[in-house]
Write a protein that holds these residues in place. Structure first.
Motif, short mmCIF file in Angstrom:
data_model
loop_
_atom_site.label_atom_id
_atom_site.label_comp_id
_atom_site.label_asym_id
_atom_site.label_seq_id
_atom_site.Cartn_x
_atom_site.Cartn_y
_atom_site.Cartn_z
N MET A 1 0.85 -1.21 0.00
CA MET A 1 0.00 0.00 0.00
C MET A 1 0.87 1.25 0.00
SD MET A 1 -3.48 -0.24 0.49
CE MET A 1 -4.64 -1.59 0.66
N ASN A 2 0.53 2.20 -0.84
CA ASN A 2 1.30 3.43 -0.94
C ASN A 2 0.58 4.54 -0.18
OD1 ASN A 2 2.58 5.77 -1.67
ND2 ASN A 2 2.84 5.20 -3.82
N ASN A 3 1.19 5.00 0.90
CA ASN A 3 0.56 6.07 1.70
C ASN A 3 1.24 7.41 1.48
OD1 ASN A 3 -1.41 4.44 3.00
ND2 ASN A 3 0.25 3.52 4.20
N GLN A 4 2.01 7.52 0.41
CA GLN A 4 2.73 8.76 0.15
C GLN A 4 1.78 9.92 -0.16
OE1 GLN A 4 5.46 8.47 -3.15
NE2 GLN A 4 5.88 10.66 -3.18
N TYR A 5 0.69 9.61 -0.85
CA TYR A 5 -0.20 10.68 -1.34
C TYR A 5 -1.43 10.83 -0.45
CZ TYR A 5 2.89 10.26 -5.33
OH TYR A 5 4.01 10.23 -6.13
N GLU A 233 -12.46 6.80 -20.33
CA GLU A 233 -11.92 5.45 -20.04
C GLU A 233 -11.49 5.34 -18.57
OE1 GLU A 233 -9.60 4.26 -24.06
OE2 GLU A 233 -8.99 6.18 -23.19
N ASP A 234 -12.18 6.07 -17.69
CA ASP A 234 -11.93 6.01 -16.25
C ASP A 234 -10.46 6.25 -15.88
OD1 ASP A 234 -14.62 5.40 -15.28
OD2 ASP A 234 -14.39 3.54 -16.40
N GLY A 235 -9.89 7.31 -16.49
CA GLY A 235 -8.49 7.64 -16.23
C GLY A 235 -8.19 7.89 -14.76
N ILE A 236 -9.11 8.54 -14.05
CA ILE A 236 -8.88 8.82 -12.62
C ILE A 236 -8.89 7.53 -11.81
CG2 ILE A 236 -9.96 9.83 -10.56
CD1 ILE A 236 -10.65 12.25 -12.27
N ALA A 237 -9.81 6.62 -12.12
CA ALA A 237 -9.86 5.34 -11.41
C ALA A 237 -8.52 4.62 -11.52
CB ALA A 237 -10.98 4.47 -11.98
N LYS A 238 -7.93 4.67 -12.71
CA LYS A 238 -6.64 3.98 -12.92
C LYS A 238 -5.52 4.65 -12.12
CE LYS A 238 -7.81 1.98 -17.42
NZ LYS A 238 -9.26 2.26 -17.38
N GLU A 241 -5.99 3.56 -8.45
CA GLU A 241 -5.61 2.16 -8.31
C GLU A 241 -4.08 2.01 -8.33
OE1 GLU A 241 -6.75 -2.16 -10.30
OE2 GLU A 241 -7.13 -0.32 -11.43
N LYS A 242 -3.44 2.73 -9.25
CA LYS A 242 -1.98 2.58 -9.45
C LYS A 242 -1.17 3.26 -8.35
CE LYS A 242 1.66 3.42 -12.91
NZ LYS A 242 2.18 2.04 -12.95
N PHE A 243 -1.57 4.46 -7.95
CA PHE A 243 -0.70 5.26 -7.08
C PHE A 243 -1.15 5.34 -5.63
CE2 PHE A 243 0.27 6.85 -11.36
CZ PHE A 243 1.65 6.69 -11.36
#
Length: 246
Positions: A1-5, A233-238, A241-243
């Motif tokens: 899990m990335n908690n940086q942001y 194409e749900d760019g924000i969702a990606k 999910e990624k970051f």
């Protein structure tokens, strides 16, 4: 899990919203996941507060909000933190330019939006936030840009390749996000800023992670740390999910 942001700053038109001006169910679902994980989600838009608010309510956002390209920063819905007004003389001068070029134009005052079809008789008596020009004539748009640059004291961006959006100098979404970070006790390195147009460029350059949509203008894509898929194409969702969840 990335908690940086810790803060997700989202442009609306061409970014959060599909071409049909809705928030897709998939994007909405991932935004809720980010909120549940403790990430602040902030709308960062060129729209007015009244125009942006229904989408914030749809997402259940009680967090700060940036409207009119940063001319207004809200602590929470209906709770104004900062408002930067534009000199009425600049509004009058830009109106003269728009009339001379015979292009579509609009201007945001604190209480409403005026445009070419419904202009105001008395510019002096209003509190102004932003002026905009729209023309598909590239030469006319270039002439307008040159005149605006000669005026000075202006922050000139766009929200589509065919328009110019003008705020007071130094007022942009990056400055707005810095204000929000101050309110939330966060650093710009903890921000993901997502957008598609020139009015997102400063924020994308200043954020810890600057993301351009797949449909973004080329200069915005070039400046971004990451290019996601398009707003259809749900760019924000990606991005979430990624970051935020990788």
């Amino acid at each position: 899990m990335n908690n940086q942001y810790k803060l997700l700053a989202l442009d609306m038109d061409g970014t959060l919203l599909t071409s049909d001006h809705i928030i897709s169910p998939v994007t909405s679902e991932w935004i809720q996941k980010a909120k549940d994980k403790g990430v602040h989600v902030c709308l960062s838009t060129g729209r007015s507060f009244e125009s942006a608010l229904p989408y914030g309510e749809e997402l259940g956002l009680l967090t700060p909000m940036i409207t009119v390209n940063g001319s207004e920063v809200w602590r929470a819905p209906h709770d104004l933190h900062l408002r930067s007004l534009m000199d009425t003389k600049l509004i009058a001068a830009m109106h003269d330019i728009a009339v001379a070029e015979d292009c579509w134009y609009w201007a945001y005052s604190v209480e409403r939006v005026y445009n070419k079809d419904e202009w105001v008789d008395e510019i002096e008596g209003k509190e102004w936030l932003k002026f905009g020009f729209h023309t598909e004539d590239d030469d006319a748009r270039h002439r307008i840009l040159m005149k605006l640059q000669d005026m000075g004291g202006l922050e000139i961006t766009n929200s589509s390749p065919h328009n110019l959006e003008v705020n007071p100098q130094g007022i942009n979404k990056a400055a707005g996000i810095r204000e929000v970070c101050g309110l939330l006790g966060l650093d710009m390195s903890e921000v993901i800023a997502v957008g598609d147009s020139m009015n997102d460029l400063a924020a994308i350059q200043a954020a810890g992670l600057g993301v351009a949509m797949g449909n973004a203008q080329q200069v915005v894509r070039d400046a971004a740390d990451f290019v996601t898929t398009s707003n259809d194409e749900d760019g924000i969702a990606k991005v979430i999910e990624k970051f935020i969840f990788m």
